[in-house]
Design a protein around this motif. Structure first.
Motif, PDB file in Angstrom:
ATOM      1  N   PRO A  60      40.999  16.097  80.948  1.00 17.99           N
ATOM      2  CA  PRO A  60      40.933  15.566  82.390  1.00 17.99           C
ATOM      3  C   PRO A  60      41.203  16.538  83.445  1.00 17.99           C
ATOM      4  CG  PRO A  60      41.475  13.667  80.541  1.00 17.99           C
ATOM      5  CD  PRO A  60      41.993  14.882  80.282  1.00 17.99           C
ATOM      6  N   VAL A  61      40.397  16.440  84.653  1.00 22.07           N
ATOM      7  CA  VAL A  61      40.974  17.721  85.771  1.00 22.07           C
ATOM      8  C   VAL A  61      41.053  16.626  86.711  1.00 22.07           C
ATOM      9  CG1 VAL A  61      41.157  19.638  87.069  1.00 22.07           C
ATOM     10  CG2 VAL A  61      41.020  19.579  84.482  1.00 22.07           C
ATOM     11  N   THR A  62      42.395  16.029  87.118  1.00 28.94           N
ATOM     12  CA  THR A  62      42.287  15.331  88.463  1.00 28.94           C
ATOM     13  C   THR A  62      42.958  15.553  89.979  1.00 28.94           C
ATOM     14  OG1 THR A  62      44.323  13.858  87.682  1.00 28.94           O
ATOM     15  CG2 THR A  62      42.519  13.003  86.551  1.00 28.94           C
ATOM     16  N   LYS A  63      43.455  17.083  89.844  1.00 27.98           N
ATOM     17  CA  LYS A  63      43.847  17.704  90.903  1.00 27.98           C
ATOM     18  C   LYS A  63      44.002  18.913  91.289  1.00 27.98           C
ATOM     19  CE  LYS A  63      49.156  16.885  89.153  1.00 27.98           C
ATOM     20  NZ  LYS A  63      49.981  16.560  89.567  1.00 27.98           N
ATOM     21  N   ALA A  64      43.543  19.754  91.719  1.00 25.92           N
ATOM     22  CA  ALA A  64      43.936  20.818  92.162  1.00 25.92           C
ATOM     23  C   ALA A  64      44.821  21.840  91.548  1.00 25.92           C
ATOM     24  CB  ALA A  64      43.817  21.234  93.662  1.00 25.92           C
ATOM     25  N   ASP A  65      45.485  22.079  89.841  1.00 23.65           N
ATOM     26  CA  ASP A  65      45.952  21.456  89.439  1.00 23.65           C
ATOM     27  C   ASP A  65      45.850  22.319  88.068  1.00 23.65           C
ATOM     28  OD1 ASP A  65      48.517  22.576  87.557  1.00 23.65           O
ATOM     29  OD2 ASP A  65      49.846  20.882  88.989  1.00 23.65           O
ATOM     30  N   LEU A  66      46.472  23.260  87.346  1.00 24.34           N
ATOM     31  CA  LEU A  66      45.056  23.688  85.659  1.00 24.34           C
ATOM     32  C   LEU A  66      46.739  23.725  85.007  1.00 24.34           C
ATOM     33  CD1 LEU A  66      42.225  25.766  86.886  1.00 24.34           C
ATOM     34  CD2 LEU A  66      42.628  23.073  86.505  1.00 24.34           C
ATOM     35  N   SER A  67      47.841  23.151  85.064  1.00 19.73           N
ATOM     36  CA  SER A  67      49.369  23.874  84.079  1.00 19.73           C
ATOM     37  C   SER A  67      48.190  22.905  82.786  1.00 19.73           C
ATOM     38  CB  SER A  67      49.944  23.061  84.704  1.00 19.73           C
ATOM     39  OG  SER A  67      50.124  23.204  86.379  1.00 19.73           O
ATOM     40  N   GLY A  68      48.826  23.651  81.783  1.00 19.78           N
ATOM     41  CA  GLY A  68      48.135  23.318  80.410  1.00 19.78           C
ATOM     42  C   GLY A  68      47.284  23.094  79.911  1.00 19.78           C
ATOM     43  N   LEU A  69      46.139  23.531  80.669  1.00 23.19           N
ATOM     44  CA  LEU A  69      44.665  24.407  80.554  1.00 23.19           C
ATOM     45  C   LEU A  69      44.880  25.874  80.386  1.00 23.19           C
ATOM     46  CD1 LEU A  69      42.941  22.133  82.890  1.00 23.19           C
ATOM     47  CD2 LEU A  69      43.073  21.460  80.852  1.00 23.19           C
ATOM     48  N   THR A  70      44.344  25.862  78.702  1.00 23.30           N
ATOM     49  CA  THR A  70      43.690  27.559  78.982  1.00 23.30           C
ATOM     50  C   THR A  70      42.126  27.506  78.647  1.00 23.30           C
ATOM     51  OG1 THR A  70      45.315  27.810  76.829  1.00 23.30           O
ATOM     52  CG2 THR A  70      44.040  29.090  76.817  1.00 23.30           C
ATOM     53  N   LEU A  71      41.422  28.840  79.777  1.00 22.67           N
ATOM     54  CA  LEU A  71      40.091  28.788  79.917  1.00 22.67           C
ATOM     55  C   LEU A  71      39.908  30.053  79.614  1.00 22.67           C
ATOM     56  CD1 LEU A  71      41.210  26.912  83.809  1.00 22.67           C
ATOM     57  CD2 LEU A  71      40.167  25.841  81.519  1.00 22.67           C
ATOM     58  N   ARG A  72      38.511  29.652  79.109  1.00 21.59           N
ATOM     59  CA  ARG A  72      37.693  30.590  79.082  1.00 21.59           C
ATOM     60  C   ARG A  72      37.828  31.443  80.332  1.00 21.59           C
ATOM     61  NH1 ARG A  72      32.326  33.068  80.177  1.00 21.59           N
ATOM     62  NH2 ARG A  72      32.314  34.589  78.924  1.00 21.59           N
ATOM     63  N   VAL A  73      37.378  32.695  80.645  1.00 20.32           N
ATOM     64  CA  VAL A  73      37.422  33.334  82.308  1.00 20.32           C
ATOM     65  C   VAL A  73      36.532  34.309  81.884  1.00 20.32           C
ATOM     66  CG1 VAL A  73      39.195  32.236  83.079  1.00 20.32           C
ATOM     67  CG2 VAL A  73      39.519  34.382  82.518  1.00 20.32           C
ATOM     68  N   THR A  74      35.944  34.653  82.502  1.00 17.52           N
ATOM     69  CA  THR A  74      35.223  36.096  83.753  1.00 17.52           C
ATOM     70  C   THR A  74      35.959  36.888  84.791  1.00 17.52           C
ATOM     71  OG1 THR A  74      33.869  35.436  85.294  1.00 17.52           O
ATOM     72  CG2 THR A  74      33.073  35.691  82.906  1.00 17.52           C
ATOM     73  N   PRO A  75      35.637  37.815  85.092  1.00 14.04           N
ATOM     74  CA  PRO A  75      36.591  38.679  86.933  1.00 14.04           C
ATOM     75  C   PRO A  75      36.126  37.876  87.910  1.00 14.04           C
ATOM     76  CG  PRO A  75      35.777  40.578  84.836  1.00 14.04           C
ATOM     77  CD  PRO A  75      35.169  39.370  84.470  1.00 14.04           C
ATOM     78  N   VAL A  76      35.433  36.863  87.668  1.00 10.37           N
ATOM     79  CA  VAL A  76      34.627  36.470  88.331  1.00 10.37           C
ATOM     80  C   VAL A  76      35.703  34.987  88.863  1.00 10.37           C
ATOM     81  CG1 VAL A  76      32.781  34.178  89.258  1.00 10.37           C
ATOM     82  CG2 VAL A  76      32.433  35.949  88.439  1.00 10.37           C
ATOM     83  N   TYR A  77      35.703  34.527  88.564  1.00  8.14           N
ATOM     84  CA  TYR A  77      37.782  34.066  88.572  1.00  8.14           C
ATOM     85  C   TYR A  77      38.395  33.437  88.197  1.00  8.14           C
ATOM     86  CZ  TYR A  77      33.822  32.175  85.236  1.00  8.14           C
ATOM     87  OH  TYR A  77      32.817  32.473  84.159  1.00  8.14           O
ATOM     88  N   ARG A  78      38.986  34.162  87.669  1.00  5.43           N
ATOM     89  CA  ARG A  78      40.647  34.957  86.535  1.00  5.43           C
ATOM     90  C   ARG A  78      41.523  34.290  87.892  1.00  5.43           C
ATOM     91  NH1 ARG A  78      43.217  37.715  82.627  1.00  5.43           N
ATOM     92  NH2 ARG A  78      40.353  38.043  81.932  1.00  5.43           N
ATOM     93  N   ALA A  79      41.581  34.776  89.018  1.00  5.27           N
ATOM     94  CA  ALA A  79      42.471  34.587  90.345  1.00  5.27           C
ATOM     95  C   ALA A  79      43.212  33.112  90.343  1.00  5.27           C
ATOM     96  CB  ALA A  79      41.831  35.728  91.003  1.00  5.27           C
ATOM     97  N   PHE A  80      41.450  32.364  90.904  1.00  3.58           N
ATOM     98  CA  PHE A  80      41.127  31.503  90.877  1.00  3.58           C
ATOM     99  C   PHE A  80      42.070  30.352  90.186  1.00  3.58           C
ATOM    100  CE2 PHE A  80      38.612  27.773  91.552  1.00  3.58           C
ATOM    101  CZ  PHE A  80      39.251  27.053  91.699  1.00  3.58           C
ATOM    102  N   PHE A  81      41.500  30.233  88.739  1.00  5.03           N
ATOM    103  CA  PHE A  81      42.063  29.469  87.454  1.00  5.03           C
ATOM    104  C   PHE A  81      43.977  30.067  87.320  1.00  5.03           C
ATOM    105  CE2 PHE A  81      38.137  29.166  85.357  1.00  5.03           C
ATOM    106  CZ  PHE A  81      37.428  28.927  86.778  1.00  5.03           C
ATOM    107  N   GLU A  82      44.364  30.839  88.121  1.00  4.20           N
ATOM    108  CA  GLU A  82      45.471  31.313  87.657  1.00  4.20           C
ATOM    109  C   GLU A  82      46.667  31.145  89.003  1.00  4.20           C
ATOM    110  OE1 GLU A  82      45.576  35.490  85.934  1.00  4.20           O
ATOM    111  OE2 GLU A  82      45.302  35.627  84.398  1.00  4.20           O
ATOM    112  N   ALA A  83      45.762  31.338  89.815  1.00  2.00           N
ATOM    113  CA  ALA A  83      46.320  30.459  91.106  1.00  2.00           C
ATOM    114  C   ALA A  83      46.335  29.010  90.848  1.00  2.00           C
ATOM    115  CB  ALA A  83      45.661  30.680  92.611  1.00  2.00           C
ATOM    116  N   LEU A  84      45.845  28.011  89.834  1.00  2.00           N
ATOM    117  CA  LEU A  84      46.311  27.220  89.821  1.00  2.00           C
ATOM    118  C   LEU A  84      47.169  27.258  88.654  1.00  2.00           C
ATOM    119  CD1 LEU A  84      43.257  25.461  91.543  1.00  2.00           C
ATOM    120  CD2 LEU A  84      44.806  25.614  92.286  1.00  2.00           C
TER     121      LEU A  84
END
Length: 323
Positions: free
Chosen positions: A153-177
């Motif tokens: 579940p993702v219920t707010k703009a916080d991705l703490s605790g999630l490991t996410l597959r990325v490309t350079p497109v959204y790496r900075a965004f996901f890491e900022a959260l």
């Protein structure tokens, strides 16, 4: 009789040489796509190839060699830059090592038609010329947002605790959260999710079912963010070798291809229905969380562009962004 035979032979040779310039008018361009042939993402380019080959007889023919099995996606930028292939259909995320400024294209608030009028296309093409030895012919993906797809579940703009597959497109965004990131080619996403190595991934609204990823994906996070850019690039030396008629024809075909971006709203809506039918849930961020989500996406994106391309970032934001 011998004289007649010689004259006939001479005429045949003359006809051969007189026909040669006409035959030489048609050039065959070897092309490759970064995406699985037949998939929703690959289809716009396949339509482009079909149209070019149908209408360009005597001028231009495209030989579509194949997809990721022909050249790995992250090698396609090198291939078209070096002239291993003449043309490529590929997103900037797969050649950011060659053109860091490419990170800015996803952040554009303008359509390609608008960018061709406000000088944005000229700047993009200039950078592709100088940094990659390529000509920026066309872009598809206008109106196609990216989304985060998750198995938790993702219920707010916080991705703490999630490991996410990325490309350079959204790496900075996901890491900022506060998300943890891993990078894999698209071909490994299914097994990465299936084995629990990642809790989710970023991808456009289109194409999930084509790839079978809905089988290992529980939910999508709304709203979407950024804009897809999948680009048609030509090796610059090959582009310069074409005659005026060939270049004019390809530019006409590019305008047609970009006009098909208008179809994306209907395609997006259909994809949403298909994902729902496949059992995917939707976590919708609203109010302050939605605003934080979108603002973080935009500012993290531009911060990354400034970091990797400090000399071009300001010009790019001026031409591509309304904010």
């Amino acid at each position: 009789m011998k004289l007649l035979n010689k004259l006939a032979a001479a005429l045949a040779v003359g006809m051969l040489f007189s026909a040669a310039p006409a035959a030489a008018q048609e050039v065959t361009l070897r092309a490759v796509t970064a995406f699985q042939p037949g998939s929703t993402v690959a289809r716009p380019f396949e339509r482009f190839v079909e149209k070019v080959n149908a209408e360009g007889k005597g001028l231009v023919k495209i030989n579509l060699i194949g997809g990721p099995s022909a050249i790995p996606p992250f090698e396609i930028g090198n291939a078209v830059s070096a002239g291993v292939v003449d043309m490529a259909f590929v997103t900037t995320a797969f050649y950011s090592n060659l053109l860091p400024e490419g990170d800015a294209l996803k952040l554009s608030d303008y359509t390609m038609q608008e960018l061709r009028k406000n000088g944005g296309w000229e700047l993009i093409n200039e950078l592709h010329n100088k940094k990659m030895n390529t000509w920026y012919l066309a872009r598809t993906g206008d109106g196609v947002p990216f989304h985060l797809y998750v198995n938790k579940p993702v219920t707010k703009a916080d991705l703490s605790g999630l490991t996410l597959r990325v490309t350079p497109v959204y790496r900075a965004f996901f890491e900022a959260l506060n998300g943890n990131s891993i990078q894999t080619p698209p071909s490994e996403v299914y097994t990465t999710l299936e084995r629990g190595v990642a809790d989710g991934y970023g991808w456009p609204i289109q194409g999930i079912l084509d790839l079978g990823w809905h089988e290992v994906t529980k939910a999508r996070v709304d709203p979407g963010f950024y804009n897809v850019d999948v680009n048609v690039l030509l090796n610059l030396d090959k582009w310069k070798s074409l005659n005026d008629d060939q270049r004019a024809f390809l530019n006409k075909m590019a305008e047609w291809l970009e006009s098909t971006n208008a179809e994306n709203a209907a395609i997006n809506a259909e994809e949403v229905k298909k994902q729902a039918a496949a059992g995917m849930k939707v976590y919708t961020l609203e109010g302050a969380e939605r605003e934080k989500w979108l603002n973080t996406a935009r500012e993290a994106g531009w911060a990354q562009v400034t970091k990797v391309a400090p000399d071009s970032a300001a010009r790019l934001r001026e031409k591509l962004s309304k904010n």
